[in-house]
Motif scaffolding. Structure first.
Motif, PDB file in Angstrom:
ATOM      1  N   ILE A 283      -4.006  -0.963   3.228  1.00 34.73           N
ATOM      2  CA  ILE A 283      -3.291  -1.260   1.983  1.00 34.73           C
ATOM      3  C   ILE A 283      -2.177  -0.238   1.758  1.00 34.73           C
ATOM      4  O   ILE A 283      -1.058  -0.582   1.360  1.00 34.73           O
ATOM      5  N   ALA A 284      -2.473   1.029   2.014  1.00 31.28           N
ATOM      6  CA  ALA A 284      -1.475   2.080   1.834  1.00 31.28           C
ATOM      7  C   ALA A 284      -0.296   1.880   2.775  1.00 31.28           C
ATOM      8  O   ALA A 284       0.871   2.019   2.372  1.00 31.28           O
ATOM      9  N   GLU A 285      -0.579   1.551   4.028  1.00 31.48           N
ATOM     10  CA  GLU A 285       0.500   1.350   5.006  1.00 31.48           C
ATOM     11  C   GLU A 285       1.364   0.153   4.614  1.00 31.48           C
ATOM     12  O   GLU A 285       2.602   0.218   4.657  1.00 31.48           O
ATOM     13  N   LEU A 286       0.736  -0.945   4.232  1.00 29.53           N
ATOM     14  CA  LEU A 286       1.496  -2.139   3.861  1.00 29.53           C
ATOM     15  C   LEU A 286       2.330  -1.912   2.599  1.00 29.53           C
ATOM     16  O   LEU A 286       3.456  -2.426   2.492  1.00 29.53           O
ATOM     17  N   THR A 287       1.785  -1.155   1.661  1.00 25.31           N
ATOM     18  CA  THR A 287       2.537  -0.863   0.438  1.00 25.31           C
ATOM     19  C   THR A 287       3.842  -0.153   0.785  1.00 25.31           C
ATOM     20  O   THR A 287       4.921  -0.503   0.270  1.00 25.31           O
ATOM     21  N   LYS A 288       3.771   0.811   1.667  1.00 21.53           N
ATOM     22  CA  LYS A 288       4.977   1.530   2.082  1.00 21.53           C
ATOM     23  C   LYS A 288       5.925   0.635   2.876  1.00 21.53           C
ATOM     24  O   LYS A 288       7.152   0.725   2.734  1.00 21.53           O
ATOM     25  N   LEU A 289       5.382  -0.225   3.704  1.00 22.73           N
ATOM     26  CA  LEU A 289       6.229  -1.130   4.474  1.00 22.73           C
ATOM     27  C   LEU A 289       6.996  -2.078   3.554  1.00 22.73           C
ATOM     28  O   LEU A 289       8.199  -2.304   3.728  1.00 22.73           O
ATOM     29  N   LEU A 290       6.307  -2.625   2.563  1.00 25.13           N
ATOM     30  CA  LEU A 290       6.959  -3.560   1.646  1.00 25.13           C
ATOM     31  C   LEU A 290       7.933  -2.847   0.714  1.00 25.13           C
ATOM     32  O   LEU A 290       8.945  -3.434   0.298  1.00 25.13           O
ATOM     33  N   ALA A 291       7.634  -1.589   0.389  1.00 26.30           N
ATOM     34  CA  ALA A 291       8.508  -0.830  -0.504  1.00 26.30           C
ATOM     35  C   ALA A 291       9.672  -0.186   0.234  1.00 26.30           C
ATOM     36  O   ALA A 291      10.567   0.387  -0.394  1.00 26.30           O
ATOM     37  N   GLY A 292       9.636  -0.252   1.571  1.00 23.67           N
ATOM     38  CA  GLY A 292      10.732   0.309   2.350  1.00 23.67           C
ATOM     39  C   GLY A 292      10.669   1.802   2.557  1.00 23.67           C
ATOM     40  O   GLY A 292      11.681   2.430   2.891  1.00 23.67           O
TER      41      GLY A 292
END
Length: 392
Positions: free
Chosen positions: A344-353
């Motif tokens: 979840i943490a990794e995806l949050t950063k990916l989506l937030a750029g």
């Protein structure tokens, strides 16, 4: 039903943390998540915590209140155990609590300490996620179990085991720039193919490492985020969970994972999306064959087609559906209780750029987290969407 925003993330480096305790690791991740959210421990109304084998690794049960104390939280704390999906089930429960109005701010996290157990000890500890009567007593380990699943898949589709090497190469390559990853070095297809066999057809580079680490995220209601002026551009819009028979011998198929299929169907339906809407995914690749089964269960590929996706460039950084841009369990590492939260943490950063691999994505809006327990007797799937504008 309230929308659930991701307000902050925190994660230790994954790898070997000799001399550090689980509570120490979780304190680092949890405090980082709170600081990222710009919240205080007193703002948190619940702690949901994933851990698989603290009793074996640290002789420590009843970890939830202990680890709440480590972060400075004075709120109800609950531990979730679902083998390697412990973190994913904790996230799912936290999402439901916020949706249902039971809490406006929840810290959800997970930790595992494994390296002090040694390879034999950790292998034995992990094996308790299998059926003790029919699998463990027969000498089953998880490399052996996934080797059986891989062999069944290869036989069913008359496929080439060498194609698994491309998955390992892809995920190691993705992890090179991930400062939190256990392995930050590239490998070649030849490296993977020439490595010692762990359980045929799986070799050393087909397996994830034994890792220590912790991860945490802060989930809030949309109203709480607005009232506290939080920067929370990513929302959890769908969550699902599925279950299968525990022992492989009781499964209808060794090369399908219906628990993950059920979890994906539920999560997609809640979010109102299909597999075609997904821009990137973090999936549970404890072994390379597990990534194949995950991508097929998520609907990215038809059964029998997931094996060559990395080789064909479909799941690479410049592919149609990048998978495990973090490096996945294979290279980022797999501290079991932390894994589902780390996704979840990794995806949050990916989506937030803000991720080291964000440059691989062109204005992403939807990400999928797939977390599996054991031989996928438990699976969780979460849909994350970027629902507000983020700075370029």
């Amino acid at each position: 039903m309230a929308n659930v925003r991701i307000a902050g993330t925190g994660m230790t480096a994954f790898g070997e943390h000799a001399g550090r305790t689980g509570r120490d690791l979780f304190a680092e991740a949890g405090i980082d998540a709170l600081e990222d959210a710009q919240l205080d421990p007193d703002d948190i109304e619940e702690l949901y915590y994933g851990n698989f084998m603290g009793e074996l690794a640290e002789h420590q049960g009843h970890q939830a209140p202990l680890f709440a104390e480590a972060v400075g939280i004075d709120a109800p704390a609950t531990r979730f155990e679902a083998a390697c999906a412990s973190g994913g089930t904790a996230v799912r429960a936290a999402v439901q609590a916020v949706r249902n109005g039971e809490a406006d701010a929840v810290l959800v996290g997970g930790t595992e300490r494994m390296t002090d157990m040694g390879t034999a000890g950790a292998t034995d500890g992990l094996s308790i996620a299998a059926d003790d009567l029919y699998e463990i007593k027969a000498g089953m380990t998880f490399p052996g179990a996934y080797a059986l699943m891989a062999s069944a898949y290869l036989d069913a589709y008359d496929a080439d085991a060498d194609d698994l090497a491309h998955i390992a190469v892809k995920n190691h390559d993705n992890a090179v720039v991930n400062e939190k990853a256990h392995f930050q070095s590239a490998i070649t297809v030849e490296d993977a193919l020439e490595a010692p066999r762990v359980a045929s057809p799986l070799g050393l580079y087909d397996a994830c490492p034994i890792s220590d680490g912790a991860a945490a995220v802060v989930l809030t209601s949309e109203s709480f985020a607005a009232d506290h002026d939080l920067d929370a551009p990513v929302t959890v819009t769908g969550t699902g969970q599925g279950t299968d028979n525990l022992a492989l011998q009781d499964r209808e198929s060794l090369y399908r994972t219906p628990a993950a299929e059920t979890a994906a169907e539920t999560a997609y339906a809640e979010a109102g999306i299909t597999a075609e809407d997904v821009d990137c995914a973090e999936v549970h690749d404890c072994f390379t064959i597990a990534e194949v089964l995950a991508t097929e269960s998520l609907g990215f590929f038809e059964p029998g087609e997931g094996l060559t996706a990395a080789k064909d460039g479909k799941t690479t950084r410049d592919g149609s559906i990048p998978v495990n841009l973090s490096g996945g369990l294979k290279a980022k590492g797999h501290p079991v209780g932390a894994t589902g939260v780390a996704q979840i943490a990794e995806l949050t950063k990916l989506l937030a750029g803000t991720h080291a691999r964000s440059d691989a994505l062109d204005d992403p809006s939807v990400g999928i987290a797939h977390n599996a327990g054991g031989t996928v007797a438990t699976a969780t799937v979460h849909v994350l969407e970027r629902t507000t504008e983020v700075d370029a």
